[in-house]
Write an enzyme that holds these catalytic residues in place. Sequence first.
Site, PDB file in Angstrom:
ATOM      1  CG  PHE A 138      -2.006   1.137   1.105  1.00  0.00           C
ATOM      2  CD1 PHE A 138      -3.082   1.013   0.396  1.00  0.00           C
ATOM      3  CD2 PHE A 138      -1.539   2.624   1.861  1.00  0.00           C
ATOM      4  CE1 PHE A 138      -3.899   2.128   0.171  1.00  0.00           C
ATOM      5  CE2 PHE A 138      -2.343   3.454   1.693  1.00  0.00           C
ATOM      6  CZ  PHE A 138      -3.549   3.224   0.918  1.00  0.00           C
ATOM      7  CG  ASP A 223       5.538   3.755   1.901  1.00  0.00           C
ATOM      8  OD1 ASP A 223       5.575   4.373   2.783  1.00  0.00           O
ATOM      9  OD2 ASP A 223       4.406   3.546   1.169  1.00  0.00           O
ATOM     10  CE  LYS A 252      -1.211   5.324   7.641  1.00  0.00           C
ATOM     11  NZ  LYS A 252      -0.850   4.951   6.652  1.00  0.00           N
TER      12      LYS A 252
HETATM   13  C1  LIG Z   1      -1.045   5.279   5.218  1.00  0.00           C
HETATM   14  C2  LIG Z   1       0.230   5.003   4.207  1.00  0.00           C
HETATM   15  C3  LIG Z   1       0.340   5.636   2.966  1.00  0.00           C
HETATM   16  C4  LIG Z   1      -0.615   6.647   2.510  1.00  0.00           C
HETATM   17  O1  LIG Z   1      -0.403   7.711   3.519  1.00  0.00           O
HETATM   18  P1  LIG Z   1      -1.599   9.093   3.384  1.00  0.00           P
HETATM   19  O2  LIG Z   1      -1.162   9.956   4.387  1.00  0.00           O
HETATM   20  O3  LIG Z   1      -3.032   8.319   3.670  1.00  0.00           O
HETATM   21  O4  LIG Z   1      -1.568   9.594   2.027  1.00  0.00           O
HETATM   22  C5  LIG Z   1       1.201   5.248   2.329  1.00  0.00           C
HETATM   23  N1  LIG Z   1       2.009   4.207   2.515  1.00  0.00           N
HETATM   24  C6  LIG Z   1       1.914   3.485   3.650  1.00  0.00           C
HETATM   25  C7  LIG Z   1       3.136   2.505   3.764  1.00  0.00           C
HETATM   26  C8  LIG Z   1       0.784   3.785   4.482  1.00  0.00           C
HETATM   27  O5  LIG Z   1       0.678   2.947   5.435  1.00  0.00           O
END
Ligand SMILES: *Cc1c(COP(=O)(O)O)cnc(C)c1O
Length: 399
Positions: A138, A223, A252
């Site tokens: 994700f 990420d 986050k």
């Molecule tokens: C939550 C998340 C995102 C997206 O972040 P947003 O602030 O909602 O755009 C991207 N990568 C990972 C691994 C995430 O957990």
Amino acid sequence: MEIKKVLEESSHYIMNTYDRFPVVLRKGRGMHVWSSDGKEYLDFVGGIAVNILGHCHPKVVVALQKQAQRLIHVSNLYHNEPQIKLAKLLVEHSFAEKVFFCNSGAEANEAAIKLARKYAKENMSGNRFEIITALNSFHGRTLATLTATGQKKFQQGFEPLVPGFRYVEFNDIDALKKTITGETCAVMLEPVQGEGGVRLPSHDYLRRVMEECDKHGLLLILDEVQTGMGRAGKLFAYENFGVVPDIMTLAKGLGGGFPIGAMLATNKVSAAFQPGNHASTFGGNPLACAAAIATMETLLEDGFILDQCRRMGEYLLKGLNELKKEHPSVITDVRGIGLLVGMELTRECTTIVKACMDRGVIINCTAGNVLRFTPPLIVQEKDFDHMLDILDDILGRLS
Ligand SMILES: *Cc1c(COP(=O)(O)O)cnc(C)c1O
């Protein structure tokens, strides 16, 4: 306002992108939140890995108050002190040498994708633009990050997707080797897959991915939007796995609840961005940076919270494994690192999550059948004991 009316207005005025619980949260402190009807909840979701210091941590609140009185926003056409201070903190505590600020995880990943493509154009021979990502990953909801996300269910209905992405099975190094072509410029992975169901890398997977990237001159993008800022028991998850990325993204937990994202890279890779190549009106906004500085300084004080996070993670794993022994027909696996923990079930977890909610415990469900725990890093044993008792009772009533 009566709860029924609030929910009516919510569905009347708010675009229908979330399946929300019929509860209005109004106040938070530490591990607790309170709904509009005064009910108290223990929060093991923490904004999904966002509220790392708990709700309304006094240091974050004061930092926001002070900065709000001084300066809330200026354009990035000018310098601002909180932005520089936060960048310095991040650089001093990571592999990175430069930081680009934005407002969310998706934006941070979008910036990483653009930087990788630009770097490849300028520094790699041939025409390299493809980025390999993992199935079940994700990376966000913008078109490019949605395409990077290796899950069809998020992509359906939004085609045509952005060209230039290929997917491989996570933890399968041979699949990665076979997928690298003369057009590949980068590999982008979550060190631990969060939304995909809390999937951990096998012990040498990330190291072998890095070796493969080095061998072919590819960039490694990690990420760490979910795993970063202490969640995995170290400031950044990559420190657990003996790897160093070229680019890393954060969001986050970074602002302790205030929206902010960051894309970090080495000097060599960062040099591909020049004025005009990328930008963000709000990125590195003084108010957001003040919240992030307070959050990060608190997190780093004596390493106390990171130690606590590791110990509490072990404690939760132990508790959940005991539940697994008690309820073998419902629980198939318990896994996690630090305070990113998942419990896989033989069934959908919605009814369990709702039953917990009724009893004042907030937990999350991801990938359909995985209960996910991403509590504030300040969580204590007694909080887990309370939650585990309730979960035990709910699981016992299931079959
Ligand atoms: C939550 C998340 C995102 C997206 O972040 P947003 O602030 O909602 O755009 C991207 N990568 C990972 C691994 C995430 O957990």
